[in-house]
Design a protein around this motif. Structure first.
Motif, PDB file in Angstrom:
ATOM      1  N   ARG A  17       0.835  -1.204   0.000  1.00  0.00           N
ATOM      2  CA  ARG A  17       0.000   0.000   0.000  1.00  0.00           C
ATOM      3  C   ARG A  17       0.871   1.255   0.000  1.00  0.00           C
ATOM      4  N   GLU A  25      -1.217  10.428   0.202  1.00  0.00           N
ATOM      5  CA  GLU A  25      -2.308   9.444   0.159  1.00  0.00           C
ATOM      6  C   GLU A  25      -2.118   8.381   1.237  1.00  0.00           C
ATOM      7  N   THR A  29      -4.544   7.575   4.343  1.00  0.00           N
ATOM      8  CA  THR A  29      -5.126   6.233   4.451  1.00  0.00           C
ATOM      9  C   THR A  29      -4.875   5.631   5.829  1.00  0.00           C
TER      10      THR A  29
END
Length: 203
Positions: A17, A25, A29
């Protein structure tokens, strides 16, 4: 991400990820600091339970652990004092030495603890962060976050205690900072910011 770091950072989905997203981002997240829990092996009960929990799956009960918490090991190493700030290079070196499981410091969906403002830590499966280790109490400690995103830790009168950078933590809240080393009974962990984690994994 180099060989030792790739092999020792668990679960692999968190690293994937980080590599797939931009820094901004990834930070958004995660939404919280990352607790990197040191484990003996990737297949230990501690490691497997943490990875199952991070994936959002129900944590299965493994009947290999005693009901009672074991007393402290007199030969166990004390948590080392942090060398703040924690840089991506220091984080890489730490992970290269031993396997670590990355866990976000947040409430876990499905955990059965009653305190909505506390992130519970302990051996019992109804904690937000489940540390399946014989020297971790069923409810060992907890984290809290204030309105300014400051994170704190407190001990829950555990049998083997909680330490922060080698100093005992009381049942009152103690402020955390990135790079701090925590020890919950027989389990050591380091607090890492999502930004530093992203830089280390994306290097």
């Amino acid at each position: 991400m180099r060989g030792p770091l790739r092999e020792n950072l668990l679960p692999s989905s968190v690293a994937e990820r980080a590599r797939a997203l931009s820094r901004a981002e990834f930070v958004q997240t995660m939404g919280a600091p990352i607790l990197l829990v040191a484990v003996e092996t990737a297949t230990s009960e501690l490691a497997m339970t943490l990875q199952t929990m991070e994936a959002g799956a129900k944590v299965p009960l493994v009947p290999s652990m005693s009901f009672r918490t074991r007393s402290p090991d007199p030969d166990a190493p004390r948590a080392r004092r942090s060398e703040a700030p924690l840089t991506s290079a220091k984080l890489e070196a730490r992970i290269a030495r031993a396997p670590h499981v990355a866990v976000a410091l947040r409430k876990r969906f499905g955990a059965a603890k009653d305190f909505s403002d506390r992130i519970s830590v302990g051996r019992a499966l109804n904690n937000d962060i489940v540390l399946r280790h014989e020297r971790v109490s069923k409810f060992h400690a907890w984290f809290e976050c204030d309105e300014e995103d400051g994170y704190y830790v407190a001990d829950a009168a555990s049998r083997n205690g909680t330490s922060l950078n080698g100093d005992a933590v009381a049942d009152s809240l103690t402020l955390l900072r990135a790079g701090d080393t925590l020890r919950f009974g027989g389990v050591e962990a380091v607090v890492c910011s999502p930004e530093v984690f992203w830089h280390a994994v994306s290097a």
